[in-house]
Design a protein around this motif. Structure first.
Motif, PDB file in Angstrom:
ATOM      1  N   VAL A 273       0.864  -1.186   0.000  1.00  0.00           N
ATOM      2  CA  VAL A 273       0.000   0.000   0.000  1.00  0.00           C
ATOM      3  C   VAL A 273       0.897   1.230   0.000  1.00  0.00           C
ATOM      4  N   ALA A 274       0.603   2.141  -0.910  1.00  0.00           N
ATOM      5  CA  ALA A 274       1.418   3.346  -1.059  1.00  0.00           C
ATOM      6  C   ALA A 274       0.999   4.402  -0.043  1.00  0.00           C
ATOM      7  N   ASP A 275       1.996   4.999   0.566  1.00  0.00           N
ATOM      8  CA  ASP A 275       1.799   6.089   1.523  1.00  0.00           C
ATOM      9  C   ASP A 275       1.521   7.372   0.750  1.00  0.00           C
ATOM     10  N   LEU A 276       0.442   8.063   1.101  1.00  0.00           N
ATOM     11  CA  LEU A 276       0.056   9.299   0.415  1.00  0.00           C
ATOM     12  C   LEU A 276       0.565  10.549   1.121  1.00  0.00           C
ATOM     13  N   SER A 277       1.365  10.374   2.173  1.00  0.00           N
ATOM     14  CA  SER A 277       1.852  11.546   2.913  1.00  0.00           C
ATOM     15  C   SER A 277       2.992  12.251   2.195  1.00  0.00           C
ATOM     16  N   GLY A 278       3.599  11.570   1.249  1.00  0.00           N
ATOM     17  CA  GLY A 278       4.768  12.131   0.581  1.00  0.00           C
ATOM     18  C   GLY A 278       6.070  11.812   1.282  1.00  0.00           C
ATOM     19  N   THR A 279       6.011  11.057   2.366  1.00  0.00           N
ATOM     20  CA  THR A 279       7.222  10.728   3.100  1.00  0.00           C
ATOM     21  C   THR A 279       7.727   9.316   2.815  1.00  0.00           C
ATOM     22  N   GLY A 280       7.077   8.607   1.932  1.00  0.00           N
ATOM     23  CA  GLY A 280       7.618   7.329   1.459  1.00  0.00           C
ATOM     24  C   GLY A 280       7.466   6.168   2.408  1.00  0.00           C
ATOM     25  N   ASN A 281       6.512   6.230   3.310  1.00  0.00           N
ATOM     26  CA  ASN A 281       6.347   5.139   4.272  1.00  0.00           C
ATOM     27  C   ASN A 281       5.357   4.090   3.755  1.00  0.00           C
ATOM     28  N   HIS A 282       5.679   3.525   2.621  1.00  0.00           N
ATOM     29  CA  HIS A 282       4.838   2.490   2.033  1.00  0.00           C
ATOM     30  C   HIS A 282       4.958   1.203   2.856  1.00  0.00           C
ATOM     31  N   LEU A 283       3.885   0.431   2.884  1.00  0.00           N
ATOM     32  CA  LEU A 283       3.879  -0.801   3.682  1.00  0.00           C
ATOM     33  C   LEU A 283       3.738  -2.028   2.792  1.00  0.00           C
ATOM     34  N   ASN A 284       4.304  -3.146   3.270  1.00  0.00           N
ATOM     35  CA  ASN A 284       4.190  -4.428   2.584  1.00  0.00           C
ATOM     36  C   ASN A 284       3.565  -5.453   3.512  1.00  0.00           C
ATOM     37  N   SER A 285       2.991  -6.505   2.914  1.00  0.00           N
ATOM     38  CA  SER A 285       2.669  -7.661   3.735  1.00  0.00           C
ATOM     39  C   SER A 285       3.954  -8.439   4.000  1.00  0.00           C
ATOM     40  N   MET A 286       3.907  -9.310   4.996  1.00  0.00           N
ATOM     41  CA  MET A 286       5.118 -10.020   5.405  1.00  0.00           C
ATOM     42  C   MET A 286       5.606 -10.971   4.316  1.00  0.00           C
ATOM     43  N   PHE A 287       4.669 -11.712   3.757  1.00  0.00           N
ATOM     44  CA  PHE A 287       4.989 -12.708   2.746  1.00  0.00           C
ATOM     45  C   PHE A 287       3.933 -12.634   1.653  1.00  0.00           C
ATOM     46  N   THR A 288       4.176 -13.327   0.572  1.00  0.00           N
ATOM     47  CA  THR A 288       3.175 -13.375  -0.485  1.00  0.00           C
ATOM     48  C   THR A 288       1.870 -13.988   0.013  1.00  0.00           C
ATOM     49  N   SER A 289       1.975 -14.929   0.929  1.00  0.00           N
ATOM     50  CA  SER A 289       0.793 -15.690   1.330  1.00  0.00           C
ATOM     51  C   SER A 289       0.014 -15.047   2.463  1.00  0.00           C
ATOM     52  N   THR A 290       0.500 -13.960   3.032  1.00  0.00           N
ATOM     53  CA  THR A 290      -0.180 -13.381   4.191  1.00  0.00           C
ATOM     54  C   THR A 290      -0.485 -11.921   3.918  1.00  0.00           C
TER      55      THR A 290
ATOM     56  N   GLN B  64       9.791 -17.925   4.885  1.00  0.00           N
ATOM     57  CA  GLN B  64       9.408 -17.884   6.307  1.00  0.00           C
ATOM     58  C   GLN B  64       7.889 -17.900   6.463  1.00  0.00           C
ATOM     59  N   THR B  65       7.203 -18.456   5.499  1.00  0.00           N
ATOM     60  CA  THR B  65       5.742 -18.400   5.492  1.00  0.00           C
ATOM     61  C   THR B  65       5.130 -19.114   6.694  1.00  0.00           C
ATOM     62  N   PHE B  66       5.625 -20.286   7.013  1.00  0.00           N
ATOM     63  CA  PHE B  66       5.034 -21.076   8.091  1.00  0.00           C
ATOM     64  C   PHE B  66       5.839 -20.911   9.387  1.00  0.00           C
TER      65      PHE B  66
ATOM     66  N   ASN C 148       8.307 -24.523   4.232  1.00  0.00           N
ATOM     67  CA  ASN C 148       8.831 -23.182   3.941  1.00  0.00           C
ATOM     68  C   ASN C 148       9.701 -23.184   2.680  1.00  0.00           C
ATOM     69  N   GLN C 149      10.405 -24.268   2.444  1.00  0.00           N
ATOM     70  CA  GLN C 149      11.181 -24.345   1.210  1.00  0.00           C
ATOM     71  C   GLN C 149      10.255 -24.445  -0.010  1.00  0.00           C
ATOM     72  N   LEU C 150       9.149 -25.167   0.139  1.00  0.00           N
ATOM     73  CA  LEU C 150       8.169 -25.220  -0.953  1.00  0.00           C
ATOM     74  C   LEU C 150       7.557 -23.834  -1.177  1.00  0.00           C
ATOM     75  N   ALA C 151       7.227 -23.153  -0.081  1.00  0.00           N
ATOM     76  CA  ALA C 151       6.667 -21.793  -0.208  1.00  0.00           C
ATOM     77  C   ALA C 151       7.660 -20.868  -0.891  1.00  0.00           C
ATOM     78  N   LEU C 152       8.934 -21.054  -0.588  1.00  0.00           N
ATOM     79  CA  LEU C 152       9.973 -20.233  -1.229  1.00  0.00           C
ATOM     80  C   LEU C 152       9.992 -20.485  -2.741  1.00  0.00           C
ATOM     81  N   CYS C 153       9.912 -21.759  -3.105  1.00  0.00           N
ATOM     82  CA  CYS C 153       9.969 -22.096  -4.534  1.00  0.00           C
ATOM     83  C   CYS C 153       8.721 -21.621  -5.287  1.00  0.00           C
TER      84      CYS C 153
END
Lengths: 272, 133
Positions: free
Chosen positions: A66-83, B36-38, B22-27
């Motif tokens: 999610v892009a930060d609209l403040s202009g200060t560049g504090n954009h956030l990410n999720s931890m992993f693709t799956s979460t 580090q998904t799980f 986690n290695q499968l999730a990485l791939c």
């Protein structure tokens, strides 16, 4: 210049009027203050990949950046693709829906780069959010990144027992909170609301849906805490819920700006 | 199903298989952090066996990719393919209407619609309750 009917209006002294559109919280960052402004109703700020290159375009798309609209560049990410939370219109108001997983959150830390929040040693802070009540887990936690007892926190919760706080954790909650727990704030029914916390020099204020519900005095000024490193935004570990918009600025903004900001957030929460 | 990401896949991984998963999730992932998904969100079955779960929002293409050969992604050329293959060998995916309860010797993933409140139904279908580690 502004046209009214067939007439052309000019301001005194020549020049052109500056057209002003609807209020947006991004305008409040004109002084270069630190902070962050996220608007989850604005699809153009949401992305389905961690790098922020693939735009979200539809209901139920994952929000991985999610892009930060403040202009200060504090954009956030999720931890992993799956979460990741999802962009959802299911509640009637568009927003980010965070489900109950504790790893389902948006954050910024050193590993993702970006500018610091710039909230160190300031004498004023305004924190505001439009969200649905969820759980005992913090909706928002901003802290200095040092894991341990010496952390400084900004916490925003909807639960009894902690409420909202700007605090220096190491010195104890009560002595250093800008706003202490407010039992009237406890609400996990899933209702949308708008919370604003302010530290204005030595005074702390806590508003809910535009109503001042608590004031504290005798706070340290300037605030020595170092809210610099991590924003951790979630709404989980319980029933889950929506976050519509989040705003933090290193300034105790004045009453008129606070009214504008509250009105904007009430609209995002479907309360206006 | 509507939307570009029509599915949730609830994946409860038995505690002993987390490193492999986690290695499968990485791939299958997009960034090094996917390794580090799980290990963050936990649940347990009636016998007390622990599982770490993740529930990615996915596309049909993602599901199809599961049947492709496992390869190390460009951002993680040293991914442990043997570990990833062990996890893949344990993986079963069932629609939520025909969900198979979680068990310590397999990864019984559940496919459901991508809706906001997915978790309670998926935990129940897997025979799991939330756990704190």
């Amino acid at each position: 210049m502004i046209r009214q009917g067939s007439a052309i209006l000019r301001p005194k002294g020549g020049g052109a009027f500056r057209a002003r559109g609807p209020f947006t919280p991004a305008r409040l960052f004109g002084g270069g203050q630190g902070g962050i402004f996220l608007d989850f109703a604005d699809l153009s700020t949401l992305y389905t990949d961690l790098a922020g290159t693939v735009p979200a375009t539809a209901d139920t798309d994952p929000i991985r950046y999610v892009a930060d609209l403040s202009g200060t560049g504090n954009h956030l990410n999720s931890m992993f693709t799956s979460t990741s939370p999802i962009y959802s219109e299911a509640g009637g108001q568009p927003g980010a829906f965070f489900s109950a997983g504790t790893s389902e959150r948006l954050l910024r830390n050193a590993s993702y780069g970006g500018a610091p929040l710039g909230l160190s040693g300031v004498n004023g802070i305004t924190i505001a959010a439009a969200f649905t009540s969820a759980s005992t887990s913090p909706l928002l936690r901003a802290h200095d990144g040092a894991v341990g007892s010496a952390n400084d926190y900004i916490d925003l919760l909807s639960s009894a027992g902690n409420g909202c706080s700007i605090r220096n954790y190491s010195a104890g909650f009560a002595a250093n909170r800008a706003t202490v727990n407010n039992s009237g704030f406890s609400d996990t029914t899933g209702a949308p609301f708008v919370v604003v916390m302010q530290k204005d020099a030595t005074e702390g204020r806590h508003y809910r849906n535009g109503v001042l519900i608590e004031t504290d005095t005798g706070l340290a000024d300037p605030w020595a805490a170092n809210f610099n490193s991590i924003i951790d935004l979630r709404n989980g570990a319980g029933i889950g819920g929506f976050v519509f918009s989040l705003f933090i600025i290193a300034e105790a903004i004045g009453p008129a700006a606070l009214d504008d900001l509250t009105g904007f957030l009430m609209g995002r929460a479907g309360l206006a | 199903m509507t939307g570009r990401f029509p599915y949730r896949v609830f994946i409860p991984v038995p505690q002993a298989s987390i490193d492999d998963a986690n290695q499968l999730a990485l791939c299958l992932g997009a960034v090094p952090a996917d390794g580090q998904t799980f290990g963050h969100d936990w649940a347990q079955d009636a016998a007390g066996n622990l599982y770490s779960w993740a529930a990615p929002v996915v596309t049909s293409e993602w599901l199809a990719a599961l049947s492709a050969p496992i390869v190390a992604p460009s951002f993680a050329p040293d991914a442990d393919l043997a570990a990833a293959s062990r996890a893949a060998a344990l993986l079963e995916i069932h629609p939520i209407a025909a969900a198979v309860p979680a068990a310590p010797d397999r990864v019984c993933a559940i496919l459901s619609a991508n809706v906001p409140n997915y978790l309670a139904a998926n935990l129940a279908a897997a025979g799991l309750t939330p756990a704190q580690i």
